[in-house]
Design a protein around this motif. Sequence first.
Motif, PDB file in Angstrom:
ATOM      1  N   ASN A  83       0.806  -1.222   0.000  1.00 48.52           N
ATOM      2  CA  ASN A  83       0.000   0.000   0.000  1.00 48.52           C
ATOM      3  C   ASN A  83       0.838   1.271   0.000  1.00 48.52           C
ATOM      4  O   ASN A  83       0.569   2.201  -0.761  1.00 48.52           O
ATOM      5  N   LEU A  84       1.830   1.330   0.857  1.00 47.51           N
ATOM      6  CA  LEU A  84       2.596   2.564   0.993  1.00 47.51           C
ATOM      7  C   LEU A  84       3.811   2.627   0.067  1.00 47.51           C
ATOM      8  O   LEU A  84       4.122   3.678  -0.471  1.00 47.51           O
ATOM      9  N   PHE A  85       4.482   1.501  -0.116  1.00 48.60           N
ATOM     10  CA  PHE A  85       5.676   1.496  -0.950  1.00 48.60           C
ATOM     11  C   PHE A  85       5.329   1.351  -2.435  1.00 48.60           C
ATOM     12  O   PHE A  85       5.792   2.122  -3.272  1.00 48.60           O
ATOM     13  N   LEU A  86       4.494   0.365  -2.790  1.00 47.77           N
ATOM     14  CA  LEU A  86       4.119   0.143  -4.187  1.00 47.77           C
ATOM     15  C   LEU A  86       2.884   0.930  -4.621  1.00 47.77           C
ATOM     16  O   LEU A  86       2.527   0.924  -5.789  1.00 47.77           O
ATOM     17  N   HIS A  87       2.196   1.560  -3.668  1.00 48.64           N
ATOM     18  CA  HIS A  87       0.996   2.365  -3.928  1.00 48.64           C
ATOM     19  C   HIS A  87      -0.105   1.564  -4.643  1.00 48.64           C
ATOM     20  O   HIS A  87      -0.776   2.081  -5.533  1.00 48.64           O
ATOM     21  N   GLN A  88      -0.302   0.308  -4.239  1.00 49.54           N
ATOM     22  CA  GLN A  88      -1.327  -0.520  -4.875  1.00 49.54           C
ATOM     23  C   GLN A  88      -2.701  -0.375  -4.224  1.00 49.54           C
ATOM     24  O   GLN A  88      -3.677  -0.852  -4.755  1.00 49.54           O
ATOM     25  N   GLN A  89      -2.761   0.234  -3.058  1.00 48.09           N
ATOM     26  CA  GLN A  89      -4.027   0.529  -2.387  1.00 48.09           C
ATOM     27  C   GLN A  89      -4.913  -0.715  -2.238  1.00 48.09           C
ATOM     28  O   GLN A  89      -6.077  -0.711  -2.611  1.00 48.09           O
ATOM     29  N   VAL A  90      -4.337  -1.754  -1.677  1.00 45.52           N
ATOM     30  CA  VAL A  90      -5.056  -3.011  -1.459  1.00 45.52           C
ATOM     31  C   VAL A  90      -6.108  -2.822  -0.378  1.00 45.52           C
ATOM     32  O   VAL A  90      -7.225  -3.292  -0.509  1.00 45.52           O
ATOM     33  N   TRP A  91      -5.777  -2.104   0.704  1.00 46.25           N
ATOM     34  CA  TRP A  91      -6.743  -1.769   1.739  1.00 46.25           C
ATOM     35  C   TRP A  91      -6.318  -0.478   2.409  1.00 46.25           C
ATOM     36  O   TRP A  91      -5.190  -0.037   2.273  1.00 46.25           O
TER      37      TRP A  91
END
Length: 137
Positions: A83-91
């Motif tokens: 979420n924070l490093f890859l910015h994939q916004q999983v949750w």
Amino acid sequence: MKLISSILEPVFFICFGGIGYYFLEILFRGESHYSMMLCGGFAFYLVSLLNRSLENRFLVITRMILSALLITFLEFCFGYYYNLFLHQQVWDYSTHLFHYQGQVCLTFSILWFFLSYPLFYLERFFRFHLFSFFETP
């Protein structure tokens, strides 16, 4: 046979935990992400190691607390990376009370606490009914 068990058992626990967690998310959230399969798999395997190494030394409530902390830590690590490093916004738990950086929250830590109890018995069932076969000489 012990060598086969030492290879198959971790693979089984990781796959079972990953698939189980993935489908729980599908059931309750309607969606999931492959990272949750990885996180769930590692969580179930590590909880199984924790349970078997501490089951004769600690009360079940203590093991449940340790499992909840372990799963919460894993969830934070996976959340931080995806979420924070890859910015994939999983949750994003930032709308929940008592969250930390939107990656973990008290609500789900409490859920992990209660979920760990049936996981102990599931792990024990698998260990004695599936993998005890490989332990016999």
